[in-house]
Design a protein around this motif. Structure first.
Motif, PDB file in Angstrom:
ATOM      1  N   MET A   1      -7.537   3.991  -2.282  1.00  0.00           N
ATOM      2  CA  MET A   1      -7.308   4.971  -1.243  1.00  0.00           C
ATOM      3  C   MET A   1      -6.962   4.237   0.060  1.00  0.00           C
ATOM      4  O   MET A   1      -7.526   3.199   0.360  1.00  0.00           O
ATOM      5  N   LEU A   2      -6.047   4.810   0.803  1.00  0.00           N
ATOM      6  CA  LEU A   2      -5.671   4.250   2.096  1.00  0.00           C
ATOM      7  C   LEU A   2      -6.193   5.159   3.196  1.00  0.00           C
ATOM      8  O   LEU A   2      -5.926   6.367   3.196  1.00  0.00           O
ATOM      9  N   TYR A   3      -6.943   4.559   4.113  1.00  0.00           N
ATOM     10  CA  TYR A   3      -7.485   5.267   5.264  1.00  0.00           C
ATOM     11  C   TYR A   3      -6.896   4.655   6.536  1.00  0.00           C
ATOM     12  O   TYR A   3      -6.695   3.445   6.602  1.00  0.00           O
ATOM     13  N   ILE A   4      -6.652   5.514   7.519  1.00  0.00           N
ATOM     14  CA  ILE A   4      -6.114   5.039   8.800  1.00  0.00           C
ATOM     15  C   ILE A   4      -6.978   5.589   9.925  1.00  0.00           C
ATOM     16  O   ILE A   4      -7.390   6.751   9.895  1.00  0.00           O
ATOM     17  N   MET A   5      -7.246   4.732  10.909  1.00  0.00           N
ATOM     18  CA  MET A   5      -8.020   5.140  12.088  1.00  0.00           C
ATOM     19  C   MET A   5      -7.320   4.636  13.345  1.00  0.00           C
ATOM     20  O   MET A   5      -6.816   3.505  13.377  1.00  0.00           O
ATOM     21  N   ARG A   6      -7.311   5.465  14.355  1.00  0.00           N
ATOM     22  CA  ARG A   6      -6.810   5.062  15.676  1.00  0.00           C
ATOM     23  C   ARG A   6      -7.993   4.551  16.503  1.00  0.00           C
ATOM     24  O   ARG A   6      -9.109   5.068  16.406  1.00  0.00           O
ATOM     25  N   GLU A 133       4.152  -5.509   1.218  1.00  0.00           N
ATOM     26  CA  GLU A 133       3.622  -6.831   0.882  1.00  0.00           C
ATOM     27  C   GLU A 133       2.100  -6.869   0.750  1.00  0.00           C
ATOM     28  O   GLU A 133       1.568  -7.638  -0.059  1.00  0.00           O
ATOM     29  N   VAL A 134       1.402  -6.069   1.535  1.00  0.00           N
ATOM     30  CA  VAL A 134      -0.062  -6.174   1.599  1.00  0.00           C
ATOM     31  C   VAL A 134      -0.762  -4.961   0.978  1.00  0.00           C
ATOM     32  O   VAL A 134      -1.645  -5.112   0.134  1.00  0.00           O
ATOM     33  N   ILE A 135      -0.385  -3.777   1.402  1.00  0.00           N
ATOM     34  CA  ILE A 135      -1.133  -2.576   1.015  1.00  0.00           C
ATOM     35  C   ILE A 135      -0.824  -2.116  -0.410  1.00  0.00           C
ATOM     36  O   ILE A 135      -1.743  -1.892  -1.204  1.00  0.00           O
ATOM     37  N   ASP A 136       0.447  -1.958  -0.749  1.00  0.00           N
ATOM     38  CA  ASP A 136       0.805  -1.440  -2.073  1.00  0.00           C
ATOM     39  C   ASP A 136       0.157  -2.215  -3.232  1.00  0.00           C
ATOM     40  O   ASP A 136      -0.423  -1.592  -4.130  1.00  0.00           O
ATOM     41  N   GLN A 138      -2.582  -3.910  -3.316  1.00  0.00           N
ATOM     42  CA  GLN A 138      -4.027  -3.689  -3.353  1.00  0.00           C
ATOM     43  C   GLN A 138      -4.373  -2.261  -3.776  1.00  0.00           C
ATOM     44  O   GLN A 138      -5.375  -2.038  -4.466  1.00  0.00           O
ATOM     45  N   LEU A 139      -3.553  -1.300  -3.373  1.00  0.00           N
ATOM     46  CA  LEU A 139      -3.781   0.075  -3.822  1.00  0.00           C
ATOM     47  C   LEU A 139      -3.608   0.161  -5.342  1.00  0.00           C
ATOM     48  O   LEU A 139      -4.355   0.879  -6.013  1.00  0.00           O
TER      49      LEU A 139
END
Length: 182
Positions: A1-6, A133-136, A138-139
């Protein structure tokens, strides 16, 4: 799962100044916001956190993850969008002919750099490369990832992941210190 926070609030947020790459720390309210986020999300499973190297994002990530052994990895590609000569401008919307306002009010009409500001193409190229390069990878391994960043940078990631048109760039409405599941 990808989570994003400001990141949490800064003095420049309070003054309605355009921050961009200007490295402004959290203010006391921003630190309290991050503390509340720590409480709210302390049981959320996260394997790794990627973070903008700007202090307001780093400080937010450190507070939100303070009691957990989750690595916080800074990546230059997660810096906020550069707003060039317009960084530090206070209340740009109160200046009707301020050229940078088009980026915020009519993103579909922002095609060329204004005053040295980053273009959509530049922003999407660097955040897109980071995703690929980084996220995909690992997901695909089943990792739960948190990205702590900024309004425009985060919106560029959301647009790319969800395939949203540039006209809807600001529609994600990222609240400070709230996690959005992408």
């Amino acid at each position: 799962m990808l989570y994003i926070m400001r990141h949490g609030k800064t003095e420049w947020n309070a003054l309605h100044k355009i921050q961009g790459r200007t490295d402004i720390p959290l203010n006391e309210e921003g630190r309290l916001m991050a503390e509340k986020a720590w409480e709210e999300y302390k049981d959320l499973h996260i394997d790794v956190c990627y973070c903008s190297p700007l202090i307001r994002a780093v400080e937010t990530a450190q507070i939100v993850l303070k009691t957990r052994k989750i690595p916080i990895i800074k990546d230059e590609r997660l810096m906020e969008m550069s707003f060039g000569d317009y960084e530090g401008i206070e209340n740009s919307f109160a200046i009707p002919d301020c050229p940078i306002n088009i980026l915020f009010q009519k993103p579909g009409e922002y095609h060329e750099s204004i005053g040295g500001a980053e273009t959509w193409e530049e922003l999407f190229a660097r955040t897109g490369a980071f995703l690929k390069e980084v996220i995909d990878p690992q997901l695909q391994e089943g990792k739960d990832i948190l990205i702590v960043g900024h309004g425009a940078m985060n919106a560029s990631i959301i647009c790319q992941v969800k395939g949203m048109p540039i006209e809807e760039f600001w529609s994600a409405g990222l609240e400070q210190c709230k996690i959005l599941e992408v």
